[in-house]
Write a protein that holds these residues in place. Structure first.
Motif, PDB file in Angstrom:
ATOM      1  N   CYS A 160       0.836  -1.212   0.000  1.00 36.00           N
ATOM      2  CA  CYS A 160       0.000   0.000   0.000  1.00 36.00           C
ATOM      3  C   CYS A 160       0.865   1.254   0.000  1.00 36.00           C
ATOM      4  O   CYS A 160       0.545   2.237  -0.682  1.00 36.00           O
ATOM      5  CB  CYS A 160      -0.921  -0.008   1.212  1.00 36.00           C
ATOM      6  SG  CYS A 160      -2.212  -1.283   1.162  1.00 36.00           S
ATOM      7  N   ARG A 161       1.962   1.214   0.736  1.00 34.15           N
ATOM      8  CA  ARG A 161       2.867   2.369   0.790  1.00 34.15           C
ATOM      9  C   ARG A 161       3.468   2.650  -0.579  1.00 34.15           C
ATOM     10  O   ARG A 161       3.447   3.794  -1.070  1.00 34.15           O
ATOM     11  CB  ARG A 161       3.990   2.096   1.803  1.00 34.15           C
ATOM     12  CG  ARG A 161       5.025   3.204   1.918  1.00 34.15           C
ATOM     13  CD  ARG A 161       6.136   2.810   2.884  1.00 34.15           C
ATOM     14  NE  ARG A 161       6.937   1.708   2.384  1.00 34.15           N
ATOM     15  CZ  ARG A 161       7.988   1.844   1.563  1.00 34.15           C
ATOM     16  NH1 ARG A 161       8.346   3.053   1.133  1.00 34.15           N
ATOM     17  NH2 ARG A 161       8.682   0.793   1.176  1.00 34.15           N
ATOM     18  N   LEU A 162       3.993   1.617  -1.227  1.00 36.04           N
ATOM     19  CA  LEU A 162       4.634   1.815  -2.528  1.00 36.04           C
ATOM     20  C   LEU A 162       3.606   2.119  -3.615  1.00 36.04           C
ATOM     21  O   LEU A 162       3.896   2.864  -4.557  1.00 36.04           O
ATOM     22  CB  LEU A 162       5.466   0.590  -2.890  1.00 36.04           C
ATOM     23  CG  LEU A 162       6.738   0.410  -2.055  1.00 36.04           C
ATOM     24  CD1 LEU A 162       7.432  -0.906  -2.377  1.00 36.04           C
ATOM     25  CD2 LEU A 162       7.693   1.574  -2.289  1.00 36.04           C
ATOM     26  N   ARG A 163       2.414   1.564  -3.486  1.00 34.95           N
ATOM     27  CA  ARG A 163       1.355   1.889  -4.443  1.00 34.95           C
ATOM     28  C   ARG A 163       0.972   3.360  -4.337  1.00 34.95           C
ATOM     29  O   ARG A 163       0.721   4.027  -5.351  1.00 34.95           O
ATOM     30  CB  ARG A 163       0.142   0.995  -4.200  1.00 34.95           C
ATOM     31  CG  ARG A 163      -1.007   1.241  -5.172  1.00 34.95           C
ATOM     32  CD  ARG A 163      -2.134   0.246  -4.977  1.00 34.95           C
ATOM     33  NE  ARG A 163      -2.690   0.291  -3.634  1.00 34.95           N
ATOM     34  CZ  ARG A 163      -3.735  -0.441  -3.241  1.00 34.95           C
ATOM     35  NH1 ARG A 163      -4.313  -1.289  -4.087  1.00 34.95           N
ATOM     36  NH2 ARG A 163      -4.187  -0.352  -2.009  1.00 34.95           N
ATOM     37  N   GLU A 168       1.335   8.880  -6.613  1.00 33.64           N
ATOM     38  CA  GLU A 168       1.794  10.269  -6.543  1.00 33.64           C
ATOM     39  C   GLU A 168       2.671  10.608  -7.746  1.00 33.64           C
ATOM     40  O   GLU A 168       2.557  11.689  -8.327  1.00 33.64           O
ATOM     41  CB  GLU A 168       2.569  10.481  -5.243  1.00 33.64           C
ATOM     42  CG  GLU A 168       2.976  11.923  -5.003  1.00 33.64           C
ATOM     43  CD  GLU A 168       3.653  12.114  -3.657  1.00 33.64           C
ATOM     44  OE1 GLU A 168       4.122  13.250  -3.402  1.00 33.64           O
ATOM     45  OE2 GLU A 168       3.728  11.152  -2.871  1.00 33.64           O
ATOM     46  N   TRP A 169       3.546   9.688  -8.121  1.00 32.57           N
ATOM     47  CA  TRP A 169       4.390   9.917  -9.302  1.00 32.57           C
ATOM     48  C   TRP A 169       3.551  10.044 -10.569  1.00 32.57           C
ATOM     49  O   TRP A 169       3.837  10.857 -11.435  1.00 32.57           O
ATOM     50  CB  TRP A 169       5.381   8.775  -9.458  1.00 32.57           C
ATOM     51  CG  TRP A 169       6.514   8.830  -8.484  1.00 32.57           C
ATOM     52  CD1 TRP A 169       6.886   9.870  -7.696  1.00 32.57           C
ATOM     53  CD2 TRP A 169       7.437   7.768  -8.202  1.00 32.57           C
ATOM     54  NE1 TRP A 169       7.970   9.545  -6.926  1.00 32.57           N
ATOM     55  CE2 TRP A 169       8.339   8.261  -7.212  1.00 32.57           C
ATOM     56  CE3 TRP A 169       7.592   6.470  -8.657  1.00 32.57           C
ATOM     57  CZ2 TRP A 169       9.384   7.493  -6.701  1.00 32.57           C
ATOM     58  CZ3 TRP A 169       8.629   5.700  -8.156  1.00 32.57           C
ATOM     59  CH2 TRP A 169       9.510   6.204  -7.183  1.00 32.57           C
ATOM     60  N   ARG A 170       2.512   9.229 -10.653  1.00 33.21           N
ATOM     61  CA  ARG A 170       1.661   9.257 -11.841  1.00 33.21           C
ATOM     62  C   ARG A 170       0.692  10.435 -11.819  1.00 33.21           C
ATOM     63  O   ARG A 170       0.120  10.791 -12.858  1.00 33.21           O
ATOM     64  CB  ARG A 170       0.857   7.954 -11.942  1.00 33.21           C
ATOM     65  CG  ARG A 170       1.682   6.713 -12.257  1.00 33.21           C
ATOM     66  CD  ARG A 170       0.828   5.463 -12.101  1.00 33.21           C
ATOM     67  NE  ARG A 170       1.566   4.254 -12.404  1.00 33.21           N
ATOM     68  CZ  ARG A 170       1.427   3.538 -13.525  1.00 33.21           C
ATOM     69  NH1 ARG A 170       0.566   3.949 -14.457  1.00 33.21           N
ATOM     70  NH2 ARG A 170       2.117   2.440 -13.722  1.00 33.21           N
ATOM     71  N   PHE A 177      -4.796   2.858 -11.917  1.00 30.37           N
ATOM     72  CA  PHE A 177      -3.721   2.157 -12.617  1.00 30.37           C
ATOM     73  C   PHE A 177      -3.531   0.784 -11.982  1.00 30.37           C
ATOM     74  O   PHE A 177      -3.968   0.531 -10.855  1.00 30.37           O
ATOM     75  CB  PHE A 177      -2.412   2.958 -12.579  1.00 30.37           C
ATOM     76  CG  PHE A 177      -1.852   3.146 -11.189  1.00 30.37           C
ATOM     77  CD1 PHE A 177      -0.899   2.286 -10.671  1.00 30.37           C
ATOM     78  CD2 PHE A 177      -2.277   4.213 -10.406  1.00 30.37           C
ATOM     79  CE1 PHE A 177      -0.387   2.459  -9.407  1.00 30.37           C
ATOM     80  CE2 PHE A 177      -1.770   4.398  -9.134  1.00 30.37           C
ATOM     81  CZ  PHE A 177      -0.821   3.526  -8.628  1.00 30.37           C
ATOM     82  N   THR A 178      -2.909  -0.100 -12.729  1.00 27.85           N
ATOM     83  CA  THR A 178      -2.683  -1.459 -12.249  1.00 27.85           C
ATOM     84  C   THR A 178      -1.378  -1.523 -11.458  1.00 27.85           C
ATOM     85  O   THR A 178      -0.340  -1.055 -11.928  1.00 27.85           O
ATOM     86  CB  THR A 178      -2.619  -2.443 -13.430  1.00 27.85           C
ATOM     87  OG1 THR A 178      -3.854  -2.388 -14.143  1.00 27.85           O
ATOM     88  CG2 THR A 178      -2.378  -3.862 -12.940  1.00 27.85           C
ATOM     89  N   PHE A 179      -1.457  -2.096 -10.286  1.00 27.96           N
ATOM     90  CA  PHE A 179      -0.270  -2.267  -9.447  1.00 27.96           C
ATOM     91  C   PHE A 179      -0.422  -3.591  -8.721  1.00 27.96           C
ATOM     92  O   PHE A 179      -1.149  -3.705  -7.747  1.00 27.96           O
ATOM     93  CB  PHE A 179      -0.134  -1.104  -8.460  1.00 27.96           C
ATOM     94  CG  PHE A 179       1.224  -1.020  -7.805  1.00 27.96           C
ATOM     95  CD1 PHE A 179       2.318  -0.539  -8.509  1.00 27.96           C
ATOM     96  CD2 PHE A 179       1.403  -1.417  -6.484  1.00 27.96           C
ATOM     97  CE1 PHE A 179       3.569  -0.441  -7.899  1.00 27.96           C
ATOM     98  CE2 PHE A 179       2.648  -1.327  -5.868  1.00 27.96           C
ATOM     99  CZ  PHE A 179       3.737  -0.840  -6.585  1.00 27.96           C
ATOM    100  N   THR A 180       0.237  -4.613  -9.242  1.00 24.88           N
ATOM    101  CA  THR A 180       0.073  -5.960  -8.737  1.00 24.88           C
ATOM    102  C   THR A 180       1.117  -6.296  -7.676  1.00 24.88           C
ATOM    103  O   THR A 180       2.003  -5.492  -7.377  1.00 24.88           O
ATOM    104  CB  THR A 180       0.202  -6.968  -9.884  1.00 24.88           C
ATOM    105  OG1 THR A 180       1.547  -6.911 -10.393  1.00 24.88           O
ATOM    106  CG2 THR A 180      -0.776  -6.647 -11.011  1.00 24.88           C
TER     107      THR A 180
END
Length: 218
Positions: A160-163, A168-170, A177-180
């Motif tokens: 969750c932190r890295l997502r 934020e970057w995007r 967006f997809t983040f698996t």
């Protein structure tokens, strides 16, 4: 699933860790008062649930002693903090198994469902009106499941932190967006490599060894 987990659990009442309690089982213990009541059928059902989580059964005297610890001013604060921490972890467990973008490890799914089912279930061991002890049984269930869940929950929280950082970057919300799990593992590896590089740079110099001062500021 990770064998180790980073979350350090705060203590619950010490009586819950005792295999047996000193002293005779005085009849007065059967009626502790304050809205606290443990019924034999409810305790048997609760211990069957603990067995599903590979946890040893609890005795009624342990629960009464734990309730008394929660009433005692000297031990109340840290015991209450331990309960609140586990309730927050239960929220994280529920988020984890309901998050369709996270592929939870197979061995974590069953204990996670046990936790969520008990938290929202109607068959509570300790009445919610019990003074100081409300939600102690919920905390015990989380505690019992934690050896099987801790590593996976820590992984999910880091996901969750890295997502959130990726969002934020995007410049867009998380859900757009997809983040698996594989993306998380790749991002985690990249972050670890960057931190290792920063540490190396902090301990070394880009200048060749033995080089004297090459720059002069005027």
């Amino acid at each position: 699933m990770n064998a180790q987990f980073a979350t350090t659990l705060l203590p619950l009442p010490a009586a819950l860790q005792s295999a047996s309690l000193p002293g005779p089982r005085h009849p007065a213990r059967r009626r502790p008062g304050g809205g606290f009541a443990i019924h034999a059928k409810a305790l048997a059902r609760f211990n069957r649930l603990l067995g599903r989580l590979q946890h040893v059964p609890l005795e009624r005297e342990q629960l009464v002693a734990a309730w008394r610890e929660l009433l005692d001013r000297s031990s109340r604060e840290h015991c209450t903090a331990g309960i609140e921490q586990r309730l927050q972890l239960a929220v994280a467990v529920e988020r984890m198994i309901r998050d369709a973008t996270w592929q939870a490890a197979n061995e974590a799914i069953a204990p996670a469902r046990v936790v969520v089912s008990y938290i929202h279930g109607k068959h509570e061991l300790i009445p919610r009106q019990a003074a100081r002890a409300r939600r102690l049984d919920d905390a015990i269930v989380v505690d019992a499941a934690w050896p099987q869940l801790g590593g996976e929950v820590d992984s999910y929280l880091d996901y969750c932190r890295l997502r959130a950082i990726e969002a934020e970057w995007r410049g867009c919300p998380v859900g757009q967006f997809t983040f698996t799990r594989a993306d998380w593992q790749q991002a985690r590896h990249a972050e670890a490599s960057l931190l290792a590089h920063v540490r190396r740079v902090g301990q070394t110099s880009y200048l060749p060894a033995g080089t004297t001062a090459l720059f002069r500021i005027r």
